[in-house]
Design a protein around this motif. Structure first.
Motif, mmCIF file in Angstrom:
data_model
loop_
_atom_site.group_PDB
_atom_site.id
_atom_site.type_symbol
_atom_site.label_atom_id
_atom_site.label_comp_id
_atom_site.label_asym_id
_atom_site.label_seq_id
_atom_site.Cartn_x
_atom_site.Cartn_y
_atom_site.Cartn_z
ATOM 1 N N MET A 1 0.853 -1.161 0.000
ATOM 2 C CA MET A 1 0.000 0.000 0.000
ATOM 3 C C MET A 1 0.896 1.219 0.000
ATOM 4 O O MET A 1 1.958 1.225 0.611
ATOM 5 N N SER A 2 0.455 2.258 -0.676
ATOM 6 C CA SER A 2 1.213 3.506 -0.675
ATOM 7 C C SER A 2 0.264 4.684 -0.511
ATOM 8 O O SER A 2 -0.845 4.681 -1.030
ATOM 9 N N ALA A 3 0.724 5.680 0.243
ATOM 10 C CA ALA A 3 0.022 6.956 0.399
ATOM 11 C C ALA A 3 0.853 7.988 -0.325
ATOM 12 O O ALA A 3 2.074 7.860 -0.390
ATOM 13 N N SER A 4 0.208 9.032 -0.854
ATOM 14 C CA SER A 4 0.952 9.914 -1.744
ATOM 15 C C SER A 4 0.565 11.384 -1.637
ATOM 16 O O SER A 4 -0.536 11.724 -1.222
ATOM 17 N N PHE A 5 1.497 12.217 -2.103
ATOM 18 C CA PHE A 5 1.227 13.638 -2.227
ATOM 19 C C PHE A 5 0.259 13.925 -3.368
ATOM 20 O O PHE A 5 -0.279 15.021 -3.459
ATOM 21 N N ASP A 6 0.024 12.950 -4.244
ATOM 22 C CA ASP A 6 -0.937 13.174 -5.334
ATOM 23 C C ASP A 6 -2.379 12.896 -4.903
ATOM 24 O O ASP A 6 -3.260 12.755 -5.726
ATOM 25 N N LYS A 7 -2.615 12.786 -3.584
ATOM 26 C CA LYS A 7 -3.943 12.635 -2.970
ATOM 27 C C LYS A 7 -4.534 11.244 -3.133
ATOM 28 O O LYS A 7 -5.732 11.056 -2.986
ATOM 29 N N THR A 8 -3.710 10.251 -3.449
ATOM 30 C CA THR A 8 -4.203 8.895 -3.648
ATOM 31 C C THR A 8 -3.620 7.926 -2.626
ATOM 32 O O THR A 8 -2.577 8.174 -2.033
ATOM 33 N N VAL A 9 -4.333 6.820 -2.467
ATOM 34 C CA VAL A 9 -3.837 5.652 -1.743
ATOM 35 C C VAL A 9 -3.937 4.508 -2.741
ATOM 36 O O VAL A 9 -4.976 4.301 -3.360
ATOM 37 N N ARG A 10 -2.846 3.786 -2.922
ATOM 38 C CA ARG A 10 -2.832 2.689 -3.891
ATOM 39 C C ARG A 10 -2.533 1.373 -3.190
ATOM 40 O O ARG A 10 -1.645 1.315 -2.351
ATOM 41 N N LEU A 11 -3.299 0.361 -3.560
ATOM 42 C CA LEU A 11 -3.081 -0.981 -3.040
ATOM 43 C C LEU A 11 -2.409 -1.789 -4.144
ATOM 44 O O LEU A 11 -2.867 -1.786 -5.287
ATOM 45 N N TRP A 12 -1.317 -2.465 -3.788
ATOM 46 C CA TRP A 12 -0.483 -3.160 -4.772
ATOM 47 C C TRP A 12 -0.460 -4.659 -4.528
ATOM 48 O O TRP A 12 -0.478 -5.108 -3.391
ATOM 49 N N ASP A 13 -0.376 -5.419 -5.605
ATOM 50 C CA ASP A 13 -0.047 -6.842 -5.554
ATOM 51 C C ASP A 13 1.464 -6.910 -5.701
ATOM 52 O O ASP A 13 1.992 -6.725 -6.795
ATOM 53 N N VAL A 14 2.162 -7.144 -4.609
ATOM 54 C CA VAL A 14 3.627 -7.099 -4.657
ATOM 55 C C VAL A 14 4.222 -8.305 -5.367
ATOM 56 O O VAL A 14 5.346 -8.225 -5.873
ATOM 57 N N ALA A 57 -10.953 -4.940 -0.666
ATOM 58 C CA ALA A 57 -11.252 -5.771 -1.835
ATOM 59 C C ALA A 57 -11.691 -4.935 -3.031
ATOM 60 O O ALA A 57 -11.371 -5.274 -4.178
ATOM 61 N N THR A 58 -12.402 -3.833 -2.773
ATOM 62 C CA THR A 58 -12.993 -3.062 -3.874
ATOM 63 C C THR A 58 -12.380 -1.687 -4.067
ATOM 64 O O THR A 58 -12.516 -1.100 -5.132
ATOM 65 N N GLY A 59 -11.776 -1.132 -3.013
ATOM 66 C CA GLY A 59 -11.257 0.234 -3.089
ATOM 67 C C GLY A 59 -12.331 1.298 -2.900
ATOM 68 O O GLY A 59 -12.086 2.475 -3.063
ATOM 69 N N LYS A 60 -13.517 0.891 -2.514
ATOM 70 C CA LYS A 60 -14.632 1.825 -2.289
ATOM 71 C C LYS A 60 -14.652 2.281 -0.834
ATOM 72 O O LYS A 60 -14.390 1.503 0.080
ATOM 73 N N GLY A 61 -15.013 3.554 -0.632
ATOM 74 C CA GLY A 61 -15.126 4.089 0.714
ATOM 75 C C GLY A 61 -16.291 3.456 1.457
ATOM 76 O O GLY A 61 -17.384 3.328 0.909
ATOM 77 N N LEU A 62 -16.060 3.063 2.707
ATOM 78 C CA LEU A 62 -17.126 2.507 3.534
ATOM 79 C C LEU A 62 -17.804 3.586 4.354
ATOM 80 O O LEU A 62 -19.014 3.629 4.460
ATOM 81 N N PHE A 63 -17.002 4.448 4.949
ATOM 82 C CA PHE A 63 -17.532 5.541 5.778
ATOM 83 C C PHE A 63 -16.842 6.818 5.334
ATOM 84 O O PHE A 63 -15.866 7.244 5.924
ATOM 85 N N THR A 64 -17.333 7.433 4.286
ATOM 86 C CA THR A 64 -16.688 8.641 3.758
ATOM 87 C C THR A 64 -17.634 9.805 3.781
ATOM 88 O O THR A 64 -18.817 9.654 3.904
#
Length: 64
Positions: A1-14, A57-64
């Motif tokens: 997982m990565s957090a970024s200055f581009d306002k995203t969070v990305r989940l990776w398959d390493v 699993a989906t990348g969708k917000g649960l409580f946003t």
């Protein structure tokens, strides 16, 4: 997982070095992420003064 200055969070398959999904719901940079105890969700924290709970699993917000 990565957090970024581009306002995203990305989940990776390493193992395959590919991105599984990206969450883009913040309006400023993301400075922290952490998985929940069962790995089914993760929490983000952003400079925009919000936190989000995201379904891993989906990348969708649960409580946003």
């Amino acid at each position: 997982m990565s957090a970024s200055f581009d306002k995203t969070v990305r989940l990776w398959d390493v193992t395959g070095a590919k991105q599984l999904h990206a969450y883009t719901g913040h309006s400023d940079f993301v400075y922290a992420v952490a998985f929940g105890p069962d790995g089914a969700w993760y929490v983000t924290a952003s400079k925009d003064r919000t936190g989000r709970v995201i379904d891993a699993a989906t990348g969708k917000g649960l409580f946003t």
